[in-house]
Design a protein around this motif. Structure first.
Motif, PDB file in Angstrom:
ATOM      1  N   GLY A 168       0.827  -1.195   0.000  1.00  0.00           N
ATOM      2  CA  GLY A 168       0.000   0.000   0.000  1.00  0.00           C
ATOM      3  C   GLY A 168       0.861   1.243   0.000  1.00  0.00           C
ATOM      4  N   ASP A 170      -0.188   4.455  -0.342  1.00  0.00           N
ATOM      5  CA  ASP A 170      -0.853   5.715  -0.045  1.00  0.00           C
ATOM      6  C   ASP A 170       0.003   6.484   0.955  1.00  0.00           C
ATOM      7  OD1 ASP A 170      -1.204   4.319   2.292  1.00  0.00           O
ATOM      8  OD2 ASP A 170      -3.391   4.368   2.270  1.00  0.00           O
ATOM      9  N   GLY A 173       1.296   4.350   3.864  1.00  0.00           N
ATOM     10  CA  GLY A 173       2.374   3.452   3.463  1.00  0.00           C
ATOM     11  C   GLY A 173       3.685   4.185   3.262  1.00  0.00           C
ATOM     12  N   ASP A 191       2.717  -1.548  -4.590  1.00  0.00           N
ATOM     13  CA  ASP A 191       1.371  -1.098  -4.933  1.00  0.00           C
ATOM     14  C   ASP A 191       1.138  -1.409  -6.403  1.00  0.00           C
ATOM     15  OD1 ASP A 191      -1.047   0.722  -5.330  1.00  0.00           O
ATOM     16  OD2 ASP A 191      -0.556   1.180  -3.251  1.00  0.00           O
ATOM     17  N   LYS A 196       1.292   6.516  -7.272  1.00  0.00           N
ATOM     18  CA  LYS A 196       1.592   6.493  -5.838  1.00  0.00           C
ATOM     19  C   LYS A 196       3.047   6.099  -5.592  1.00  0.00           C
ATOM     20  CE  LYS A 196      -3.061   5.233  -4.212  1.00  0.00           C
ATOM     21  NZ  LYS A 196      -3.847   4.178  -3.511  1.00  0.00           N
ATOM     22  N   TYR A 233       0.804  -4.591   5.916  1.00  0.00           N
ATOM     23  CA  TYR A 233      -0.282  -4.566   4.930  1.00  0.00           C
ATOM     24  C   TYR A 233      -1.279  -3.476   5.321  1.00  0.00           C
ATOM     25  CZ  TYR A 233      -3.984  -6.149   1.788  1.00  0.00           C
ATOM     26  OH  TYR A 233      -4.942  -6.206   0.802  1.00  0.00           O
ATOM     27  N   ILE A 234      -1.424  -2.455   4.457  1.00  0.00           N
ATOM     28  CA  ILE A 234      -2.385  -1.372   4.698  1.00  0.00           C
ATOM     29  C   ILE A 234      -3.789  -1.910   4.421  1.00  0.00           C
ATOM     30  CG2 ILE A 234      -3.021   1.004   4.169  1.00  0.00           C
ATOM     31  CD1 ILE A 234      -0.149   0.687   5.234  1.00  0.00           C
ATOM     32  N   ARG A 236      -6.658  -0.865   3.618  1.00  0.00           N
ATOM     33  CA  ARG A 236      -7.473  -0.426   2.483  1.00  0.00           C
ATOM     34  C   ARG A 236      -6.714  -0.437   1.154  1.00  0.00           C
ATOM     35  NH1 ARG A 236     -12.420   1.152   3.192  1.00  0.00           N
ATOM     36  NH2 ARG A 236     -13.174   1.344   5.323  1.00  0.00           N
ATOM     37  N   SER A 237      -5.606  -1.137   1.105  1.00  0.00           N
ATOM     38  CA  SER A 237      -4.802  -1.145  -0.120  1.00  0.00           C
ATOM     39  C   SER A 237      -5.426  -1.975  -1.238  1.00  0.00           C
ATOM     40  CB  SER A 237      -3.402  -1.681   0.178  1.00  0.00           C
ATOM     41  OG  SER A 237      -3.457  -3.051   0.537  1.00  0.00           O
ATOM     42  N   LYS A 238      -6.278  -2.936  -0.883  1.00  0.00           N
ATOM     43  CA  LYS A 238      -6.942  -3.820  -1.855  1.00  0.00           C
ATOM     44  C   LYS A 238      -5.942  -4.675  -2.634  1.00  0.00           C
ATOM     45  CE  LYS A 238     -10.678  -0.449  -2.430  1.00  0.00           C
ATOM     46  NZ  LYS A 238     -11.367   0.475  -3.359  1.00  0.00           N
ATOM     47  N   LEU A 239      -4.755  -4.847  -2.093  1.00  0.00           N
ATOM     48  CA  LEU A 239      -3.743  -5.675  -2.742  1.00  0.00           C
ATOM     49  C   LEU A 239      -3.871  -7.124  -2.275  1.00  0.00           C
ATOM     50  CD1 LEU A 239      -0.759  -3.175  -2.392  1.00  0.00           C
ATOM     51  CD2 LEU A 239      -2.114  -3.623  -4.449  1.00  0.00           C
ATOM     52  N   LYS A 331     -10.193   5.514  -6.892  1.00  0.00           N
ATOM     53  CA  LYS A 331      -9.303   6.033  -5.860  1.00  0.00           C
ATOM     54  C   LYS A 331      -9.954   7.228  -5.164  1.00  0.00           C
ATOM     55  CE  LYS A 331      -5.592   8.106  -7.299  1.00  0.00           C
ATOM     56  NZ  LYS A 331      -4.241   8.315  -7.871  1.00  0.00           N
TER      57      LYS A 331
END
Length: 341
Positions: A168, A170, A173, A191, A196, A233-234, A236-239, A331
């Motif tokens: 992440g 953002d 991160g 990411d 970013k 792991y962030i 809200r990263s959706k990774l 985003k």
């Protein structure tokens, strides 16, 4: 007091009322800037069913003390302050035994108590932190993120030279990556958004990898085949959480971090197979003063993340656009509101 309140799902309304200073241990603050984030929009969308409406959003604010309940050795009328978004409940077992940092039920602004999207707030003095002149407002609005990032550093038990993969890129991160450099670790920021990653590189993060471009092979090369000593792991990263587990070396730790946590589905089989320790961090309680010191010592470069303040009159329009993007799974950036007009 003029403010904006989420009255029901998807609805933000302007309200007025009184913020009365009726406690000698509190102070009245004129809020000068308020930050809205994706977490606030997620609350507005009804993502978390445990949040009760109506509620005023925003977890972050800067202001000036306009009135004190009693004289203070540390604060005075006119002092520029950061308003803490988190406080312990004061009632649980840990709180009543001097372990507030381990509170069972923290009170969080914009989540289970009113936030700071308003022009005045009354807060306990212990939740107000004086800002030195060297710390700009453009940086101070990120103190919540920095406090949260410091909680991550505390949990990592980071050793000099260790590689930390961060999922992440953002602003949170990027802050975690810069703090890892500050504490002599080696961050590897990942990411799927090249924009970013470029901002992070401009801010001094050397290893910034796209997860869709052979990231696993690159991490192996960077670490000499050992994989990352730690993974962050962030939330809200959706990774890919599976990739996060794969990049973590056996018997090491992975930290899931974020002010909120969407309905994540995480398959733990690979974590169990590798004997990984899974840690969760959701607030930065107790770290505001260290975070201010980090900024005062110029340990972070946040210049690439400065936000252009928007007007109070545009709050409803801007929040509506953020909500539209959130529902379209686009985003959602942060919104800084000038609460002076």
């Amino acid at each position: 007091m003029i403010g904006w309140q989420i009255t029901e799902k998807d609805k933000l309304e302007k309200i007025s009322g009184n913020e009365m200073l009726d406690d000698i241990e509190s102070a009245k603050v004129k809020i000068t800037a308020s930050l809205l984030t994706e977490e606030d929009i997620a609350v507005m969308s009804g993502e978390d069913k445990s949040v009760s409406f109506p509620i005023i959003p925003s977890k972050t604010a800067i202001g000036q003390i306009s009135e004190l309940g009693q004289q203070s050795a540390y604060l005075a009328k006119g002092t520029r302050v950061f308003l803490s978004s988190v406080s312990p409940c004061g009632k649980c077992y840990h709180c009543t035994n001097g372990r507030e940092k381990d509170c069972y039920s923290f009170k969080i602004a914009g989540y289970n108590r009113d936030g700071f999207l308003k022009d005045f707030a009354v807060k306990p003095v212990k939740e107000l932190f004086a800002l030195p002149p060297s710390v700009k407002d453009a940086e101070a609005v990120y103190l919540g993120y920095i406090s949260l990032a410091l909680s991550v550093i505390d949990k990592l038990n980071l050793q000099k030279g260790q590689h930390v993969a961060i999922f992440g890129a953002d602003v949170l991160g990027a802050i975690i990556a810069q703090l890892i450099i500050y504490y002599q670790g080696v961050p590897i920021l990942l990411d799927d958004d090249d924009e970013k990653l470029l901002l992070a590189k401009k801010s001094g993060v050397y290893y910034a990898l796209n997860t869709e471009k052979k990231a696993e092979k690159e991490v192996l090369a960077i670490t000499g085949g050992r994989l990352a000593n730690k993974v962050v792991y962030i939330s809200r990263s959706k990774l890919s959480t599976d990739l996060a587990f794969r990049l973590c070396a056996p018997s090491e730790s992975i930290v899931f971090v974020g002010f909120s946590y969407p309905n994540m589905k995480v398959a733990l089989s690979s974590a169990i197979a590798k004997n990984l320790s899974v840690i969760c961090v959701t607030n930065g309680y107790g770290n505001v003063e260290p975070a201010i010191n980090i900024l005062a010592n110029n340990a972070l470069d946040l210049s690439n993340y400065y936000l252009v303040p928007t007007k109070m009159d545009d709050i409803e329009k801007n929040v509506g656009e953020m909500l539209k993007d959130y529902k379209a799974k686009k985003k959602v950036g942060n919104l800084l509101v000038n609460m002076l007009g």
